[in-house]
Each structure stands twice: as C-alpha cells, then as structure tokens.
Design a protein around this motif. Structure first.
Motif, PDB file in Angstrom:
ATOM      1  N   ASP A   1      -5.021  11.278  -0.403  1.00  0.00           N
ATOM      2  CA  ASP A   1      -5.840  12.193   0.389  1.00  0.00           C
ATOM      3  C   ASP A   1      -5.983  13.506  -0.382  1.00  0.00           C
ATOM      4  O   ASP A   1      -5.017  14.255  -0.509  1.00  0.00           O
ATOM      5  CB  ASP A   1      -5.177  12.415   1.763  1.00  0.00           C
ATOM      6  CG  ASP A   1      -6.148  13.011   2.772  1.00  0.00           C
ATOM      7  OD1 ASP A   1      -7.291  13.300   2.388  1.00  0.00           O
ATOM      8  OD2 ASP A   1      -5.736  13.187   3.936  1.00  0.00           O
ATOM      9  N   GLU A   2      -7.179  13.740  -0.899  1.00  0.00           N
ATOM     10  CA  GLU A   2      -7.492  14.945  -1.679  1.00  0.00           C
ATOM     11  C   GLU A   2      -6.422  15.333  -2.698  1.00  0.00           C
ATOM     12  O   GLU A   2      -5.848  16.417  -2.635  1.00  0.00           O
ATOM     13  CB  GLU A   2      -7.747  16.134  -0.734  1.00  0.00           C
ATOM     14  CG  GLU A   2      -8.908  15.839   0.202  1.00  0.00           C
ATOM     15  CD  GLU A   2      -9.519  17.108   0.767  1.00  0.00           C
ATOM     16  OE1 GLU A   2      -9.419  18.159   0.090  1.00  0.00           O
ATOM     17  OE2 GLU A   2     -10.106  17.031   1.849  1.00  0.00           O
TER      18      GLU A   2
ATOM     19  N   ASP B   1       5.846  10.823   8.754  1.00  0.00           N
ATOM     20  CA  ASP B   1       4.748   9.946   8.342  1.00  0.00           C
ATOM     21  C   ASP B   1       5.075   9.188   7.061  1.00  0.00           C
ATOM     22  O   ASP B   1       4.897   7.981   6.971  1.00  0.00           O
ATOM     23  CB  ASP B   1       3.458  10.754   8.148  1.00  0.00           C
ATOM     24  CG  ASP B   1       2.941  11.303   9.462  1.00  0.00           C
ATOM     25  OD1 ASP B   1       3.292  10.720  10.507  1.00  0.00           O
ATOM     26  OD2 ASP B   1       2.208  12.306   9.448  1.00  0.00           O
ATOM     27  N   GLN B   2       5.559   9.933   6.047  1.00  0.00           N
ATOM     28  CA  GLN B   2       5.912   9.282   4.789  1.00  0.00           C
ATOM     29  C   GLN B   2       7.025   8.267   5.020  1.00  0.00           C
ATOM     30  O   GLN B   2       7.023   7.187   4.431  1.00  0.00           O
ATOM     31  CB  GLN B   2       6.349  10.322   3.753  1.00  0.00           C
ATOM     32  CG  GLN B   2       5.200  10.892   2.930  1.00  0.00           C
ATOM     33  CD  GLN B   2       4.573   9.857   2.027  1.00  0.00           C
ATOM     34  OE1 GLN B   2       5.241   9.145   1.295  1.00  0.00           O
ATOM     35  NE2 GLN B   2       3.251   9.749   2.079  1.00  0.00           N
TER      36      GLN B   2
ATOM     37  N   LYS C   1       5.831   8.530  -7.471  1.00  0.00           N
ATOM     38  CA  LYS C   1       6.483   7.808  -6.364  1.00  0.00           C
ATOM     39  C   LYS C   1       5.667   6.589  -5.972  1.00  0.00           C
ATOM     40  O   LYS C   1       6.205   5.508  -5.765  1.00  0.00           O
ATOM     41  CB  LYS C   1       6.645   8.748  -5.163  1.00  0.00           C
ATOM     42  CG  LYS C   1       7.566   8.232  -4.091  1.00  0.00           C
ATOM     43  CD  LYS C   1       7.049   8.529  -2.693  1.00  0.00           C
ATOM     44  CE  LYS C   1       6.097   7.463  -2.267  1.00  0.00           C
ATOM     45  NZ  LYS C   1       5.272   7.740  -1.147  1.00  0.00           N
ATOM     46  N   SER C   2       4.337   6.765  -5.890  1.00  0.00           N
ATOM     47  CA  SER C   2       3.470   5.639  -5.540  1.00  0.00           C
ATOM     48  C   SER C   2       3.540   4.529  -6.581  1.00  0.00           C
ATOM     49  O   SER C   2       3.489   3.354  -6.232  1.00  0.00           O
ATOM     50  CB  SER C   2       2.024   6.112  -5.437  1.00  0.00           C
ATOM     51  OG  SER C   2       1.788   6.655  -4.178  1.00  0.00           O
TER      52      SER C   2
ATOM     53  N   LEU D   1       0.831  -1.198   0.000  1.00  0.00           N
ATOM     54  CA  LEU D   1       0.000   0.000   0.000  1.00  0.00           C
ATOM     55  C   LEU D   1       0.866   1.248   0.000  1.00  0.00           C
ATOM     56  O   LEU D   1       1.868   1.319   0.709  1.00  0.00           O
ATOM     57  CB  LEU D   1      -0.841  -0.106   1.281  1.00  0.00           C
ATOM     58  CG  LEU D   1      -1.707   0.995   1.807  1.00  0.00           C
ATOM     59  CD1 LEU D   1      -2.779   0.342   2.655  1.00  0.00           C
ATOM     60  CD2 LEU D   1      -0.918   1.955   2.637  1.00  0.00           C
ATOM     61  N   SER D   2       0.504   2.202  -0.850  1.00  0.00           N
ATOM     62  CA  SER D   2       1.205   3.484  -0.779  1.00  0.00           C
ATOM     63  C   SER D   2       0.195   4.588  -0.540  1.00  0.00           C
ATOM     64  O   SER D   2      -0.985   4.438  -0.842  1.00  0.00           O
ATOM     65  CB  SER D   2       2.007   3.737  -2.058  1.00  0.00           C
ATOM     66  OG  SER D   2       1.130   3.782  -3.161  1.00  0.00           O
ATOM     67  N   PHE D   3       0.680   5.662   0.034  1.00  0.00           N
ATOM     68  CA  PHE D   3      -0.211   6.709   0.515  1.00  0.00           C
ATOM     69  C   PHE D   3       0.306   8.059   0.035  1.00  0.00           C
ATOM     70  O   PHE D   3       1.475   8.389   0.231  1.00  0.00           O
ATOM     71  CB  PHE D   3      -0.230   6.663   2.046  1.00  0.00           C
ATOM     72  CG  PHE D   3      -1.151   7.656   2.694  1.00  0.00           C
ATOM     73  CD1 PHE D   3      -2.476   7.334   2.928  1.00  0.00           C
ATOM     74  CD2 PHE D   3      -0.686   8.900   3.074  1.00  0.00           C
ATOM     75  CE1 PHE D   3      -3.332   8.250   3.538  1.00  0.00           C
ATOM     76  CE2 PHE D   3      -1.534   9.813   3.678  1.00  0.00           C
ATOM     77  CZ  PHE D   3      -2.867   9.479   3.903  1.00  0.00           C
ATOM     78  N   VAL D   4      -0.549   8.838  -0.607  1.00  0.00           N
ATOM     79  CA  VAL D   4      -0.164  10.183  -1.039  1.00  0.00           C
ATOM     80  C   VAL D   4      -0.880  11.192  -0.142  1.00  0.00           C
ATOM     81  O   VAL D   4      -2.099  11.309  -0.200  1.00  0.00           O
ATOM     82  CB  VAL D   4      -0.537  10.423  -2.520  1.00  0.00           C
ATOM     83  CG1 VAL D   4      -0.161  11.826  -2.953  1.00  0.00           C
ATOM     84  CG2 VAL D   4       0.146   9.396  -3.415  1.00  0.00           C
ATOM     85  N   PRO D   5      -0.154  11.882   0.732  1.00  0.00           N
ATOM     86  CA  PRO D   5      -0.806  12.809   1.660  1.00  0.00           C
ATOM     87  C   PRO D   5      -1.289  14.085   0.968  1.00  0.00           C
ATOM     88  O   PRO D   5      -0.918  14.349  -0.175  1.00  0.00           O
ATOM     89  CB  PRO D   5       0.288  13.134   2.671  1.00  0.00           C
ATOM     90  CG  PRO D   5       1.568  12.926   1.945  1.00  0.00           C
ATOM     91  CD  PRO D   5       1.305  11.875   0.903  1.00  0.00           C
ATOM     92  N   VAL D   6      -2.102  14.866   1.655  1.00  0.00           N
ATOM     93  CA  VAL D   6      -2.633  16.101   1.067  1.00  0.00           C
ATOM     94  C   VAL D   6      -1.499  17.034   0.663  1.00  0.00           C
ATOM     95  O   VAL D   6      -1.485  17.580  -0.424  1.00  0.00           O
ATOM     96  CB  VAL D   6      -3.502  16.892   2.078  1.00  0.00           C
ATOM     97  CG1 VAL D   6      -4.305  17.957   1.357  1.00  0.00           C
ATOM     98  CG2 VAL D   6      -4.385  15.981   2.868  1.00  0.00           C
TER      99      VAL D   6
END
Lengths: 236, 332
Positions: free
Chosen positions: A161-162, B224-225, A149-150, A76-81
């Motif tokens: 996230d948004e 966090d990242q 990157k993801s 899982l990858s996560f892209v923050p706001v």
C-alpha cells in the motif's frame, strides 16, 4: 496469481468494482486512482482484511474467503502504508517475523528459516541495517526492511500500500527497481498502489486504473501517460 | 527474535538479585531472626521455638507473597501492554483491578458466608478481573486510539469506585473495616499452609504466558500485521485476558489492589533489556517485579516502628513518578 471476478469492493456500500481481471506472477502491477476511491480497500480485500461485497477473488485458484488464517500468510504478504512504531525491535528481528507462518507454536527459528532471512537481507542489500533498531531507520530504510520481511515470508503474492509515499526521489526509484527485479527473478505477483505515475511508467507496463467516473477497475497494459491520467483523474 | 550474550548476563544477574532481595526482606523485620532460623523453620521445624514460629508463619509467607505479587502483576502488565499495543496500559490503569475490587466488595459486604470465605473472595476477584478484562478488550475493538482506551479504563475505575462507595455506605461497621483494610493492600495475609495452592495458580499463569511468546512477539507489529502473519487474534486475546485475570484475580484477592507495579516494571524491563523478545521479557518481568515488591516491602518492614505504610501506598509513591518519567522520556 490473483483473479478478480466481477468483484464489488467496499465497506457497507460498494465503492469499486471490476469485470474479470487476471494478475500473473512475474509482473509488477501499479494500482492508480484518485484519493479515497478504494485502492487501499481493494488491497485489504485481496488480503482478507475486509470482506468482499459480491463476486469472487481467487488467489492461486482458491477463493480468498475460504483460505484459512494459517494458510493465507504462505500465499500472500502485505506491506501497509505505515511501518509499525515499535521500540527495541532490530531490523533482523522484524524481518524474521516473516517466518512466523512457518515456525512451530513456540516460534523456533530453524536453519532453513535463518537462511531465508539472510537471503531476504542480502537480496535487498540491507546488511548494514540488520542490527539496527527499526525505530532509528529513515522512511526509505524502513520501506526496504518491510519489503525484506515480505520476501522472507516467501509468498507468491506481495501487496504494497503506497510503498513510495514517504520516500525521496532516489529511494522511490530504488524501491521500484527492487520490486521489479523481485517480481522477475523470484516469479512473484506484486501489486502496489502509487501516485507517482510518471516514475512508475519507467518500471512497469501493467497498470490497474480505477476510473474516476465509473469507479471501475481496469487492467491497462502498456498504457500511455495520458490514457492513465484521463481515466483515473478525469483530466487531459 | 534474538537473545544476545548481554541478555543472558542480565537474566543471570536478575537470578542472583532475587535471593539477595529475599534475604534483605527476611532480615528487615524488627525482630532479629537469623538466617539459620529460616532454614530450620522449613526443614527442622520446632513448634516451641518462637523464632521458628515467626519465620514460618510470618516472614516466609510474607516474602513469598511479595515475590508472587510482584512477579504476577508485572507479567500481567506486560501482557496487557503488548495486547493493547500501549506502554501505559496496565491492570490498574485499565480498570482490571477495579473489577476485582468491585466483586470483592460485593463478596465482603453482602455478608453471605461462602462469598466472604477465602475461596469466595478468590473466585470473585478472578471473575471480576475477567469480566473487566473482557469489557476493556471490547472497547479496544471500537477505539483504536491509545489515549482513548486509557481514558475508558480510568472511567471504568471511577465508575466502579462509585459503586463500591455505595456498598460501603450501606454496609455495617465490621464489614466496612474488613473491606477498607483489604483495599489498602497487604502482603501479610497469606498463611504458610496456603502457599502450595497459591503457587499452583501462579505457576499456571506464568507457564501459560510462556506459551504465548510467539503470538506476543507478533502483536508487537500491530494487530493487522499480526493477523496477516497467521495470528488468530480473537483466540489470542481471550487467552491473554484469561491469564491476566488469573494472575490479577489471585493477587488482588490476597493482597488487595496494588498499583503501578504492573505498569512500571515492564517498561523498566524493556528499557534495561532493549528487546521485545517476550520470552526474555516475561522471565525478566517476573524477576524484577519480585525484586521490586520485595524491596518495597522490606522498606515498609524497616519503617514499621516509626510509621505504618500500606504496600499500595508505597508502590504508588515510587511507581507514579517512574511512570511520569517514562511518559516524559517518550515525548521527548
């Protein structure tokens, strides 16, 4: 694949809950709901940044709580706001951080890693940005680099996230169509939160709507604009 | 992270500049001692030759101390800045030095013989640096704002300063003198025979930090990242604090508190290299830090006939304006 099973989500007190929901690979899911209703909290819970209050969240059949710190970034990858504020990091270097879960303890980039990085760059068509410092990019360009990157991270699940929050109309469309294509071509399960309901309807027929009254998360497939708005914002 | 041709050239230049700075430092003492005396005092030592004696017992240890102090403080500063994601963090600002000072003050002014021996002072400085490192990192969990953390560091410094003053008031004259001289900072306290032990501790710190390159590069993206990319944050934080404490504790024990080197040098190095590759940054900080303190101390030696300047005073005089310039540059 993400499975939510009677999950209660929030900090000390639950703010959002759901019955059983399955999110399949190959689709883009748009998460909509009022400000402060827990969209970010949900995404952070799925990515193990916040603990679940009750129920279960499974990714690829494994309970999130039991997935190790080393294994999670491969699923899982996560892209923050907000794109991180950093000096002197070139886009290519930022994208190569997506390979960190695969490199050895000294972070050596192998032939395979650099192929994945190049592949991510060309998939998004951002060759011209790759040698620039991320601090010099526009918001739209930053978002593309973050998505690259993801993709370099090669995870079956991407949470954003948004991603369209700070973008102009054409960049919103660009990001959404890239995500749609990525989900279809690379068979990924993509979940993003957004407030641009009308625009998102053009790109996806899978909506995760947080009901404004009951605070229940519901999966609506092929919903109408009115259906979403009345559930999420209590308006007609 | 990418190492370009330009970076390789810069490292090469740093590599050349260090021995040049060391030579300038060696020659800057007010007694004229030739370069051949330096070589002979090491490999062909003649106890009856005064020049050999000065080279071996005074100049070489002091040169060595300047390099170790500059390199160690700069690398420690770099680690702090990356850990707290704050370019204005540094061992001095965050109160790590004050921790070491407080514990050293205890050990000098309690009058217990073991504590006031060399080993006692080093151990205490190390423990003090470690304890305050852990305190500030616990605060960093609670406050996410960069400014708040700096303010807490400054408060820690004031608080320990007050306790040290209390100790000073109640201690006797000789202990007070020892402590006051220590707190002014000096590079001439190390003897030739202590060099191997100090080198060993220093190398442990620097080599340890080289094993942190990957976690440090990830921390640039934010806590966090970094976690989402597989970083074990708590473990990494503990190792970074431990390494910083080793470096700061070692240097503070022998040289006293030295301000601003750990804050200014890593920022200068980042601006020069335009990179966040921590392999490059650690090596460059070690070189530039060593060169910086060597040149500062060379200036002190050259001025010795006119004026005695403690090293801590000179690094503050040079370092504080550099930091102000950096802040102005950031805000613009």
């Amino acid at each position: 694949m993400i499975e939510l099973k009677k999950a209660h989500i929030g900090y000390s007190e639950g703010i959002l809950h759901c019955q059983d929901i399955q999110l399949e690979c190959g689709n883009v899911y748009i998460l909509v709901g009022k400000n402060g209703i827990g969209k970010s909290t949900l995404l952070k819970t799925i990515s193990k940044q916040i603990n679940l209050i009750s129920g279960q969240i499974l990714i690829d059949g494994k309970e999130v709580q039991n997935v190790s710190t080393n294994e999670l970034p491969k699923l899982l990858s996560f892209v923050p706001v907000h794109f991180p504020q950093m000096d002197y990091v070139r886009s290519r270097e930022f994208i190569s951080a997506g390979r960190a879960p695969y490199t050895n303890a000294l972070g050596r980039i192998t032939e395979e890693d650099s192929q994945e990085i190049e592949h991510a760059i060309s998939a998004l068509g951002i060759e011209s940005l790759s040698e620039r410092f991320t601090s010099e990019l526009s918001d739209g360009e930053k978002q593309l680099v973050a998505i690259a990157k993801s993709i370099a991270q090669k995870t079956p699940i991407i949470l954003l996230d948004e991603p369209t929050a700070f973008l102009d109309y054409s960049n919103k469309k660009k990001v959404l169509s890239i995500l749609k294509e990525t989900a279809a071509v690379m068979n990924k399960c993509i979940v993003l939160s957004a407030h641009d309901i009308d625009l998102c309807l053009e790109f996806s027929s899978n909506f995760l709507v947080v009901n404004a009254d009951s605070k229940e998360l519901q999966l609506q497939q092929k919903p109408s604009r009115l259906g979403i708005i009345s559930a999420a914002f209590n308006e007609s | 992270m990418i190492i370009s041709q330009r970076h390789k050239w810069m490292i090469f230049i740093f590599l050349l500049l260090l021995p040049i700075a060391a030579m300038v430092h060696f020659m800057s003492g007010h007694l004229d001692i030739s370069f051949s005396n330096l070589i002979n005092s090491l490999f062909n030592f003649d106890e009856t030759n005064t020049n050999h004696l000065i080279a071996r017992e005074v100049r070489i240890p002091r040169m060595f101390t300047a390099i170790i102090a500059g390199a160690g403080l700069s690398v420690a500063g770099l680690l702090m800045q990356t850990l707290f994601n704050n370019p204005l963090a540094g061992p001095y600002v965050l109160g790590i030095n004050s921790g070491a000072s407080l514990f050293v003050a205890f050990s000098i002014m309690t009058g217990i013989p073991f504590l006031s021996s060399d080993l006692g002072i080093i151990t205490n400085a190390l423990i003090g640096a470690m304890v305050f490192g852990l305190i500030i990192s616990l605060f960093s969990e609670v406050v996410r704002s960069q400014i708040s953390l700096l303010l807490i560091g400054i408060m820690l410094g004031s608080f320990t300063g007050a306790i040290v003053s209390m100790l000073e008031v109640s201690s006797d004259a000789s202990e007070l003198k020892v402590f006051t001289l220590w707190s002014l900072g000096s590079l001439s306290r190390i003897e030739f025979g202590q060099i191997p032990l100090i080198s060993l501790v220093f190398v442990v710190g620097i080599v340890g930090s080289l094993f942190l390159i990957k976690p440090l590069n990830l921390l640039i993206l934010g806590q966090d990242q970094a976690r989402l990319l597989g970083l074990n944050y708590k473990r990494t934080r503990f190792i970074i604090i431990a390494i910083t404490a080793i470096l700061i504790g070692l240097i503070t024990a022998f040289c006293g508190p030295i301000a601003f080197v750990g804050l200014a040098v890593p920022n200068l190095v980042r601006i020069m290299l335009k990179s966040q590759h921590h392999g490059l940054l650690i090596v460059s900080c070690a070189f530039i830090g060593g060169i910086f303190v060597l040149l500062c101390d060379a200036l002190i030696q050259a001025m010795e006939n006119y004026m005695l300047i403690p090293i801590n005073v000179l690094t503050s005089i040079i370092g504080a304006p550099i930091v102000v310039l950096l802040i102005l540059r950031k805000l613009r």
